[in-house]
Enzyme design. Structure first.
Site, PDB file in Angstrom:
ATOM      1  N   THR A 137       0.826  -1.231   0.000  1.00 31.77           N
ATOM      2  CA  THR A 137       0.000   0.000   0.000  1.00 31.77           C
ATOM      3  C   THR A 137       0.852   1.271   0.000  1.00 31.77           C
ATOM      4  O   THR A 137       1.998   1.260   0.463  1.00 31.77           O
ATOM      5  CB  THR A 137      -0.940   0.014   1.227  1.00 31.77           C
ATOM      6  N   ASN A 140      -0.426   7.760   0.855  1.00 31.20           N
ATOM      7  CA  ASN A 140      -1.533   8.709   0.978  1.00 31.20           C
ATOM      8  C   ASN A 140      -2.757   7.988   1.545  1.00 31.20           C
ATOM      9  O   ASN A 140      -3.073   6.901   1.118  1.00 31.20           O
ATOM     10  CB  ASN A 140      -1.832   9.371  -0.375  1.00 31.20           C
ATOM     11  N   PRO A 164       2.936  -2.105   4.299  1.00 31.22           N
ATOM     12  CA  PRO A 164       2.509  -0.718   4.114  1.00 31.22           C
ATOM     13  C   PRO A 164       3.669   0.129   3.602  1.00 31.22           C
ATOM     14  O   PRO A 164       4.815  -0.315   3.593  1.00 31.22           O
ATOM     15  CB  PRO A 164       2.121  -0.295   5.535  1.00 31.22           C
ATOM     16  N   SER A 217       2.678   3.764  -7.306  1.00 33.25           N
ATOM     17  CA  SER A 217       3.046   4.429  -8.553  1.00 33.25           C
ATOM     18  C   SER A 217       3.252   3.417  -9.686  1.00 33.25           C
ATOM     19  O   SER A 217       3.440   2.219  -9.435  1.00 33.25           O
ATOM     20  CB  SER A 217       4.337   5.218  -8.334  1.00 33.25           C
ATOM     21  N   GLU A 236      -3.476  -1.123  -8.735  1.00 31.71           N
ATOM     22  CA  GLU A 236      -4.117   0.203  -8.706  1.00 31.71           C
ATOM     23  C   GLU A 236      -2.990   1.217  -8.760  1.00 31.71           C
ATOM     24  O   GLU A 236      -2.332   1.474  -7.747  1.00 31.71           O
ATOM     25  CB  GLU A 236      -4.937   0.394  -7.414  1.00 31.71           C
ATOM     26  N   CYS A 270      -4.688   9.589  -5.969  1.00 30.86           N
ATOM     27  CA  CYS A 270      -4.675   9.001  -7.311  1.00 30.86           C
ATOM     28  C   CYS A 270      -5.851   9.505  -8.130  1.00 30.86           C
ATOM     29  O   CYS A 270      -5.745   9.697  -9.324  1.00 30.86           O
ATOM     30  CB  CYS A 270      -4.710   7.487  -7.217  1.00 30.86           C
ATOM     31  N   GLU A 364       1.678  12.213 -14.052  1.00 34.28           N
ATOM     32  CA  GLU A 364       0.908  12.413 -12.825  1.00 34.28           C
ATOM     33  C   GLU A 364       1.689  13.355 -11.909  1.00 34.28           C
ATOM     34  O   GLU A 364       2.812  13.032 -11.505  1.00 34.28           O
ATOM     35  CB  GLU A 364       0.715  11.063 -12.119  1.00 34.28           C
TER      36      GLU A 364
HETATM   37  P1  NAD Z   1       5.082   4.130  -4.383  1.00 31.70           P
HETATM   38  O1  NAD Z   1       4.895   3.417  -5.663  1.00 31.70           O
HETATM   39  O2  NAD Z   1       6.332   4.842  -4.127  1.00 31.70           O
HETATM   40  O3  NAD Z   1       4.910   3.087  -3.164  1.00 31.70           O
HETATM   41  C1  NAD Z   1       3.758   2.293  -3.041  1.00 31.70           C
HETATM   42  C2  NAD Z   1       4.143   1.041  -2.270  1.00 31.70           C
HETATM   43  O4  NAD Z   1       5.041   0.268  -3.070  1.00 31.70           O
HETATM   44  C3  NAD Z   1       4.880   1.311  -0.971  1.00 31.70           C
HETATM   45  O5  NAD Z   1       4.470   0.374  -0.001  1.00 31.70           O
HETATM   46  C4  NAD Z   1       6.326   1.115  -1.355  1.00 31.70           C
HETATM   47  O6  NAD Z   1       7.128   0.766  -0.269  1.00 31.70           O
HETATM   48  C5  NAD Z   1       6.187  -0.043  -2.323  1.00 31.70           C
HETATM   49  N1  NAD Z   1       7.291  -0.217  -3.261  1.00 31.70           N
HETATM   50  C6  NAD Z   1       8.062   0.721  -3.827  1.00 31.70           C
HETATM   51  N2  NAD Z   1       8.952   0.137  -4.660  1.00 31.70           N
HETATM   52  C7  NAD Z   1       8.713  -1.196  -4.619  1.00 31.70           C
HETATM   53  C8  NAD Z   1       9.291  -2.331  -5.250  1.00 31.70           C
HETATM   54  N3  NAD Z   1      10.301  -2.211  -6.107  1.00 31.70           N
HETATM   55  N4  NAD Z   1       8.777  -3.560  -4.966  1.00 31.70           N
HETATM   56  C9  NAD Z   1       7.743  -3.694  -4.121  1.00 31.70           C
HETATM   57  N5  NAD Z   1       7.167  -2.656  -3.473  1.00 31.70           N
HETATM   58  C10 NAD Z   1       7.658  -1.430  -3.726  1.00 31.70           C
HETATM   59  O7  NAD Z   1       3.809   5.089  -4.236  1.00 31.70           O
HETATM   60  P2  NAD Z   1       3.539   6.199  -3.128  1.00 31.70           P
HETATM   61  O8  NAD Z   1       4.434   7.354  -3.386  1.00 31.70           O
HETATM   62  O9  NAD Z   1       3.513   5.593  -1.765  1.00 31.70           O
HETATM   63  O10 NAD Z   1       2.026   6.574  -3.494  1.00 31.70           O
HETATM   64  C11 NAD Z   1       1.724   7.442  -4.515  1.00 31.70           C
HETATM   65  C12 NAD Z   1       1.350   6.694  -5.776  1.00 31.70           C
HETATM   66  O11 NAD Z   1       0.310   5.764  -5.517  1.00 31.70           O
HETATM   67  C13 NAD Z   1       0.802   7.634  -6.840  1.00 31.70           C
HETATM   68  O12 NAD Z   1       1.261   7.247  -8.098  1.00 31.70           O
HETATM   69  C14 NAD Z   1      -0.713   7.414  -6.731  1.00 31.70           C
HETATM   70  O13 NAD Z   1      -1.444   7.732  -7.865  1.00 31.70           O
HETATM   71  C15 NAD Z   1      -0.759   5.958  -6.440  1.00 31.70           C
HETATM   72  N6  NAD Z   1      -2.039   5.611  -5.831  1.00 31.70           N
HETATM   73  C16 NAD Z   1      -2.950   4.923  -6.581  1.00 31.70           C
HETATM   74  C17 NAD Z   1      -4.186   4.624  -6.035  1.00 31.70           C
HETATM   75  C18 NAD Z   1      -5.203   3.856  -6.822  1.00 31.70           C
HETATM   76  O14 NAD Z   1      -6.105   3.292  -6.207  1.00 31.70           O
HETATM   77  N7  NAD Z   1      -5.132   3.794  -8.131  1.00 31.70           N
HETATM   78  C19 NAD Z   1      -4.493   5.026  -4.739  1.00 31.70           C
HETATM   79  C20 NAD Z   1      -3.544   5.737  -4.023  1.00 31.70           C
HETATM   80  C21 NAD Z   1      -2.313   6.014  -4.571  1.00 31.70           C
END
Ligand code: NAD
Length: 463
Positions: A137, A140, A164, A217, A236, A270, A364
Site C-alpha cells: 500500500t 496517501n 505498508p 506508482s 491500482e 490518485c 501524474e
Molecule cells: P510508491 O509506488 O512509491 O509506493 C507504493 C508502495 O510500493 C509502498 O508500499 C512502497 O514501499 C512499495 N514499493 C516501492 N517500490 C517497490 C518495489 N520495487 N517492490 C515492491 N514494493 C515497492 O507510491 P507512493 O508514493 O507511496 O504513493 C503514490 C502513488 O500511488 C501515486 O502514483 C498514486 O497515484 C498511487 N495511488 C494509486 C491509487 C489507486 O487506487 N489507483 C491510490 C492511491 C495512490
C-alpha cells in the site's frame, strides 16, 4: 514486524517522524528477506477457512472499534502522512464504512448452478479464497489504503501479509492490532515493514503467495508485477484525472469541485483532479472563480482542524512539483496563484492556458496544482483527456445528458462521473483503471471477487 499476533523487533529499527513537528512518533523494523519469509510462512500454514458469518462479525466489530478510536487513528494518520486532520477524520469514517460493507458482503458470496447444454450433467460453482494475499500500500490515506486491501481479503476468507508504505507504517500496524482485537485469528495476518527494495520483491515473489494486490506508482507497480510473475495480480496505479467543464456547466459548482478535487490530500490522491479541461467559451468566466476557490483554502499545520492543505510527504516531492510548475510556465502557461513552497508546504497553485503536452499535465503530478487546459469543444476535450498514458477516472460537467453519454463512451478510463469530479467514489461501486493506471477492480464487492477463485463441481443430472 507484526507476526503471530504480536509486534516483534526484527532487524534494525528506523524512527518515524511527525511530518509537521518532526517529533519522533515511534519506530519500525527494517525487515530482511528472511523476516518476510517467516511472515509469509506464519500465515501460509494449513488451516480451515473461517465461516463466512465469523468473517463478517470480525469486520463489523473492527468497524465499531475503529469508530470508538476515531480521533486516535485520525491523529496518527495526520502525524505520519501530513494530511490535514479534517481529511483524516473523513478517512477514518470511510474506513469504517468500507469495513461495514465488507462485513455485509462476506455473507453474500455465492456461486451458480449450470445445467450443461447437451450433457446430462449439472455444474455447481462456489467461490473459494484465493489463498495467501500479499498487499502493498502507498502513503496517501495510510489507513483507508490498508482497509481496502485487508477488509476484502478477510471477507473472501484469505490470509494476508501486508507491506505498508515505509513512510506511513504506524497506522498500518495499529490497524493490524485492531483487527486482532476484533477477533481475527493471528495466523491470518502479518505485517512486514522496511526498505521496499528488500521487502517488496521478497514478498511479491514469495512462492507461497497466491495473489499480489498493489496500490502505488506506475514504476513500483511494474517492478512488483515482474516480481509477482505467475501469480494473480491486481494493480491500482497512478492517475491523471480530468475534470471536463463544458459550455453549459454551472461554473460556481465547477470551481468548487475543481478546487476540492485538485487540493484534497494536498493533491496527493490518485483520483484527485490533475487536469481541468475547460471550453474556451466559458474559460474566462470559470478561471477567476477557480482562483477564488483556491485562494480560500488554508494551508499550514495539518493538526489544526481549520487547515485544508498540510505539507507534501517530503521536501523532495514538493521540489519536484514546483519544477514541473516552472517548466509549464516556461512553455507558455500563466501562473495565477501559488507556485511557491516553504520546505514541503506548497500552497494551492492555479495555472491557466497550460499546453496539453507540458510534463505537469502529461505525467501524474502529485501536488496541489490545478492546471487549466483550454479546448475548443467537447471533441477536443475528449482528445485531450485521452492523451496521457493514464486512465483512472473522469468527471464531466454538462447539462446535456445526450452529450454526456457520447463523451462517456469515448473516454478511456475506469469510471466517468456526470455532475461530479473524478474524485467521486463509494465502497459499493467498482474502482480501478485502464491503460497505465492498472487493472483489476476494488470497491468491496469487486475486490472480494478478485480475491476469490471459482471452483466448479460437475455431477450427473437428469438424462
Ligand atoms: P510508491 O509506488 O512509491 O509506493 C507504493 C508502495 O510500493 C509502498 O508500499 C512502497 O514501499 C512499495 N514499493 C516501492 N517500490 C517497490 C518495489 N520495487 N517492490 C515492491 N514494493 C515497492 O507510491 P507512493 O508514493 O507511496 O504513493 C503514490 C502513488 O500511488 C501515486 O502514483 C498514486 O497515484 C498511487 N495511488 C494509486 C491509487 C489507486 O487506487 N489507483 C491510490 C492511491 C495512490
Amino acid at each position: 514486524m507484526f507476526v503471530d499476533g504480536v509486534l516483534k523487533a526484527a532487524g534494525d529499527l528506523r524512527p518515524v517522524h511527525d511530518r509537521w513537528t518532526g517529533a519522533v512518533l515511534g519506530s519500525v523494523a527494517l525487515d530482511s528477506a528472511a523476516d518476510v519469509d517467516h511472515a509469509v510462512r506464519s500465515v501460509a500454514g494449513r488451516r480451515r477457512t473461517l465461516p463466512a458469518e465469523q468473517r463478517s462479525r470480525i469486520l463489523g466489530r473492527c468497524a465499531e472499534l475503529l469508530r470508538e478510536r476515531s480521533d486516535e487513528f485520525a491523529a496518527r494518520s495526520t502525524a505520519e502522512s501530513g494530511v490535514c486532520r479534517r481529511e483524516t477524520t473523513r478517512e477514518v469514517a470511510r474506513a469504517c464504512a468500507n469495513l461495514e460493507v465488507a462485513a455485509a458482503e462476506a455473507v453474500r458470496l455465492r456461486g451458480e448452478t449450470i445445467p450443461v447444454p447437451g450433457a446430462a450433467r449439472l455444474a455447481v460453482t462456489v467461490p473459494e479464497p484465493v489463498g495467501v494475499v500479499a498487499a502493498i500500500t502507498p502513503f496517501n490515506r495510510p489507513l483507508n489504503q490498508v482497509v481496502v486491501k485487508l477488509a476484502p481479503a478477510i471477507a473472501a476468507g484469505c490470509a494476508v501479509v501486508l507491506k505498508p508504505s515505509e513512510r506511513t507504517p504506524l497506522t498500518a500496524l495499529a490497524f493490524a492490532e485492531l483487527l486482532l482485537a476484533a477477533g481475527l485469528p493471528a495466523e491470518l495476518l502479518a505485517v512486514v515493514t522496511g526498505d521496499p527494495r528488500t521487502v517488496g520483491p521478497a514478498l511479491a515473489g514469495h512462492p507461497l503467495v497466491d495473489m499480489v494486490t498493489f496500490t502505488g506508482s506506475v514504476p513500483a507497480g511494474r517492478a512488483v508485477a515482474a516480481a509477482a510473475a505467475g501469480r494473480k495480480l491486481l494493480l491500482e496505479l497512478g492517475g491523471n484525472d480530468p475534470l471536463i467543464v463544458l459550455d453549459d456547466a454551472d461554473l460556481d459548482r465547477a470551481a468548487t469541485l475543481a478546487a476540492d478535487g485538485a487540493f484534497a490530500t494536498s493533491g496527493q490522491s490518485c483520483r484527485g483532479i490533475k487536469r481541468v479541461i475547460v471550453t474556451e467559451a466559458v474559460a474566462d468566466e470559470f478561471v477567476p472563480r477557480l482562483v477564488a476557490a483556491a485562494a480560500a483554502k488554508r494551508c499550514g499545520d495539518p493538526h489544526d482542524p481549520a487547515t485544508d492543505l498540510g505539507p507534501l510527504i517530503d521536501e523532495a516531492a514538493a521540489a519536484g512539483v514546483l519544477d514541473r510548475v516552472h517548466a509549464a510556465v516556461a512553455a507558455g502557461a500563466d501562473l495565477l496563484l501559488g507556485g511557491t513552497r516553504k520546505e514541503a508546504l506548497v500552497p494551492p497553485t492555479v495555472l491557466d492556458r497550460v499546453p496539453a503536452d507540458a510534463v505537469l499535465v502529461r505525467e501524474e503530478t502529485f501536488g496541489p496544482v490545478a492546471p487549466v487546459i483550454r479546448v475548443r469543444d467537447a471533441d477536443e476535450a475528449v482528445a485531450v483527456a485521452n492523451s496521457t498514458a493514464y486512465g483512472l477516472q473522469a468527471g464531466v460537467l454538462t447539462g446535456d445528458s445526450d452529450l454526456f453519454w457520447r463523451i462517456a463512451a469515448r473516454l478511456r478510463v475506469g469510471a466517468v462521473n456526470l455532475g461530479e469530479g473524478p474524485q467521486y467514489d463509494s465502497p459499493h461501486i467498482p474502482f480501478g483503471g485502464v491503460k497505465a493506471s492498472g487493472y483489476g477492480r476494488e470497491g468491496m464487492r469487486y475486490a472480494i471477487h478478485e480475491m476469490s477463485v471459482t471452483k466448479t463441481m460437475t455431477v450427473p443430472y437428469g438424462g
